[in-house]
Motif scaffolding. Structure first.
Motif, PDB file in Angstrom:
ATOM      1  N   ALA A 173       8.244   3.415  16.742  1.00 19.18           N
ATOM      2  CA  ALA A 173       6.893   3.074  16.283  1.00 19.18           C
ATOM      3  C   ALA A 173       5.842   3.601  17.253  1.00 19.18           C
ATOM      4  O   ALA A 173       4.817   4.128  16.821  1.00 19.18           O
ATOM      5  CB  ALA A 173       6.762   1.557  16.115  1.00 19.18           C
ATOM      6  N   ARG A 174       6.096   3.493  18.543  1.00 21.08           N
ATOM      7  CA  ARG A 174       5.152   4.021  19.547  1.00 21.08           C
ATOM      8  C   ARG A 174       5.004   5.529  19.441  1.00 21.08           C
ATOM      9  O   ARG A 174       3.890   6.058  19.519  1.00 21.08           O
ATOM     10  CB  ARG A 174       5.611   3.660  20.962  1.00 21.08           C
ATOM     11  CG  ARG A 174       5.277   2.275  21.374  1.00 21.08           C
ATOM     12  CD  ARG A 174       5.583   2.084  22.847  1.00 21.08           C
ATOM     13  NE  ARG A 174       5.674   0.667  23.119  1.00 21.08           N
ATOM     14  CZ  ARG A 174       6.597   0.089  23.870  1.00 21.08           C
ATOM     15  NH1 ARG A 174       7.517   0.810  24.460  1.00 21.08           N
ATOM     16  NH2 ARG A 174       6.600  -1.203  24.053  1.00 21.08           N
ATOM     17  N   ALA A 193       1.534   7.369  18.524  1.00 22.12           N
ATOM     18  CA  ALA A 193       0.945   8.349  19.439  1.00 22.12           C
ATOM     19  C   ALA A 193       0.707   9.681  18.730  1.00 22.12           C
ATOM     20  O   ALA A 193      -0.306  10.338  18.969  1.00 22.12           O
ATOM     21  CB  ALA A 193       1.855   8.545  20.640  1.00 22.12           C
ATOM     22  N   ALA A 194       1.598  10.073  17.842  1.00 21.66           N
ATOM     23  CA  ALA A 194       1.472  11.344  17.136  1.00 21.66           C
ATOM     24  C   ALA A 194       0.335  11.341  16.132  1.00 21.66           C
ATOM     25  O   ALA A 194      -0.279  12.381  15.894  1.00 21.66           O
ATOM     26  CB  ALA A 194       2.783  11.700  16.449  1.00 21.66           C
ATOM     27  N   HIS A 224      -0.806  11.983   6.577  1.00 19.21           N
ATOM     28  CA  HIS A 224      -0.545  10.994   5.532  1.00 19.21           C
ATOM     29  C   HIS A 224       0.093   9.721   6.075  1.00 19.21           C
ATOM     30  O   HIS A 224       0.327   8.788   5.317  1.00 19.21           O
ATOM     31  CB  HIS A 224       0.367  11.581   4.455  1.00 19.21           C
ATOM     32  CG  HIS A 224      -0.277  12.682   3.673  1.00 19.21           C
ATOM     33  ND1 HIS A 224       0.318  13.243   2.576  1.00 19.21           N
ATOM     34  CD2 HIS A 224      -1.462  13.328   3.830  1.00 19.21           C
ATOM     35  CE1 HIS A 224      -0.463  14.180   2.088  1.00 19.21           C
ATOM     36  NE2 HIS A 224      -1.547  14.253   2.832  1.00 19.21           N
ATOM     37  N   VAL A 225       0.370   9.692   7.364  1.00 18.32           N
ATOM     38  CA  VAL A 225       0.950   8.504   7.998  1.00 18.32           C
ATOM     39  C   VAL A 225      -0.197   7.665   8.545  1.00 18.32           C
ATOM     40  O   VAL A 225      -1.010   8.152   9.327  1.00 18.32           O
ATOM     41  CB  VAL A 225       1.929   8.886   9.134  1.00 18.32           C
ATOM     42  CG1 VAL A 225       2.482   7.651   9.806  1.00 18.32           C
ATOM     43  CG2 VAL A 225       3.052   9.752   8.598  1.00 18.32           C
ATOM     44  N   THR A 226      -0.278   6.402   8.127  1.00 20.67           N
ATOM     45  CA  THR A 226      -1.381   5.560   8.585  1.00 20.67           C
ATOM     46  C   THR A 226      -0.981   4.582   9.683  1.00 20.67           C
ATOM     47  O   THR A 226      -1.811   4.206  10.499  1.00 20.67           O
ATOM     48  CB  THR A 226      -1.971   4.750   7.414  1.00 20.67           C
ATOM     49  OG1 THR A 226      -0.949   3.932   6.844  1.00 20.67           O
ATOM     50  CG2 THR A 226      -2.562   5.658   6.363  1.00 20.67           C
ATOM     51  N   ARG A 227       0.290   4.185   9.697  1.00 24.05           N
ATOM     52  CA  ARG A 227       0.695   3.154  10.658  1.00 24.05           C
ATOM     53  C   ARG A 227       2.212   3.103  10.766  1.00 24.05           C
ATOM     54  O   ARG A 227       2.924   3.384   9.805  1.00 24.05           O
ATOM     55  CB  ARG A 227       0.173   1.818  10.169  1.00 24.05           C
ATOM     56  CG  ARG A 227       0.298   0.683  11.114  1.00 24.05           C
ATOM     57  CD  ARG A 227      -0.462  -0.482  10.568  1.00 24.05           C
ATOM     58  NE  ARG A 227       0.508  -1.495  10.166  1.00 24.05           N
ATOM     59  CZ  ARG A 227       0.199  -2.736   9.928  1.00 24.05           C
ATOM     60  NH1 ARG A 227      -1.051  -3.130   9.973  1.00 24.05           N
ATOM     61  NH2 ARG A 227       1.120  -3.603   9.601  1.00 24.05           N
ATOM     62  N   ALA A 228       2.683   2.730  11.938  1.00 18.21           N
ATOM     63  CA  ALA A 228       4.117   2.500  12.149  1.00 18.21           C
ATOM     64  C   ALA A 228       4.271   1.264  13.017  1.00 18.21           C
ATOM     65  O   ALA A 228       3.611   1.136  14.049  1.00 18.21           O
ATOM     66  CB  ALA A 228       4.760   3.701  12.826  1.00 18.21           C
ATOM     67  N   THR A 229       5.113   0.336  12.585  1.00 19.16           N
ATOM     68  CA  THR A 229       5.333  -0.896  13.338  1.00 19.16           C
ATOM     69  C   THR A 229       6.811  -1.247  13.360  1.00 19.16           C
ATOM     70  O   THR A 229       7.519  -1.046  12.370  1.00 19.16           O
ATOM     71  CB  THR A 229       4.569  -2.082  12.716  1.00 19.16           C
ATOM     72  OG1 THR A 229       4.952  -2.220  11.345  1.00 19.16           O
ATOM     73  CG2 THR A 229       3.072  -1.903  12.810  1.00 19.16           C
ATOM     74  N   ALA A 230       7.247  -1.778  14.487  1.00 20.51           N
ATOM     75  CA  ALA A 230       8.594  -2.333  14.560  1.00 20.51           C
ATOM     76  C   ALA A 230       8.542  -3.685  13.865  1.00 20.51           C
ATOM     77  O   ALA A 230       7.621  -4.460  14.089  1.00 20.51           O
ATOM     78  CB  ALA A 230       9.020  -2.485  16.016  1.00 20.51           C
ATOM     79  N   ASP A 231       9.502  -3.958  13.010  1.00 18.74           N
ATOM     80  CA  ASP A 231       9.500  -5.204  12.242  1.00 18.74           C
ATOM     81  C   ASP A 231      10.891  -5.820  12.263  1.00 18.74           C
ATOM     82  O   ASP A 231      11.811  -5.315  11.633  1.00 18.74           O
ATOM     83  CB  ASP A 231       9.063  -4.930  10.806  1.00 18.74           C
ATOM     84  CG  ASP A 231       8.753  -6.186  10.022  1.00 18.74           C
ATOM     85  OD1 ASP A 231       9.378  -7.233  10.306  1.00 18.74           O
ATOM     86  OD2 ASP A 231       7.900  -6.133   9.133  1.00 18.74           O
TER      87      ASP A 231
END
Length: 115
Positions: free
Chosen positions: A107-108, A112-113, A34-41
């Motif tokens: 975020a990385r 990766a996961a 259910h996780v589509t994206r992760a970004t440092a902001d």
């Protein structure tokens, strides 16, 4: 501040300290599917959430459930720079905005996961 871990096909977000009380959550568990994206902001802290539904909202500190840009999101930030945004599908929240110690590394690891 939050602890974010990836284990057994899940993303686990654990608020630290009193943020558990202010945000009404001991942890947030989301399947990696259910996780589509992760970004440092580094700039999202300068644009606070619009409408608090349940939680705490003070200048520079936002913890809880908020309604922003037509979506529900979970915020737990206490820093304007060290934040990561995790986006979801098929969850009660469209995203989680979190202060973490190392946003780029977090975020990385999430990216990766989910790949």
């Amino acid at each position: 501040m939050n602890t974010v871990t990836v284990s057994a096909g899940e993303l686990v977000i654990t608020p630290r300290g009193l943020n558990k009380i202010w945000g009404f959550r001991r942890e947030l568990r989301v399947p990696l599917s259910h996780v589509t994206r992760a970004t440092a902001d580094t700039s999202i802290g300068a644009d606070p959430p619009a409408l608090r539904l349940l939680g705490l909202s003070l200048p520079g500190k936002h913890v809880g459930t908020f309604f922003r840009h037509g979506e529900h999101s979970y915020w737990n930030i206490s820093d304007r720079v060290h934040n990561v945004v995790v986006e979801f599908v098929h969850e009660g929240f469209a995203r989680a905005v979190l202060t973490v110690e190392e946003p780029t590394d977090t975020a990385r690891a999430i990216t990766a996961a989910i790949q």
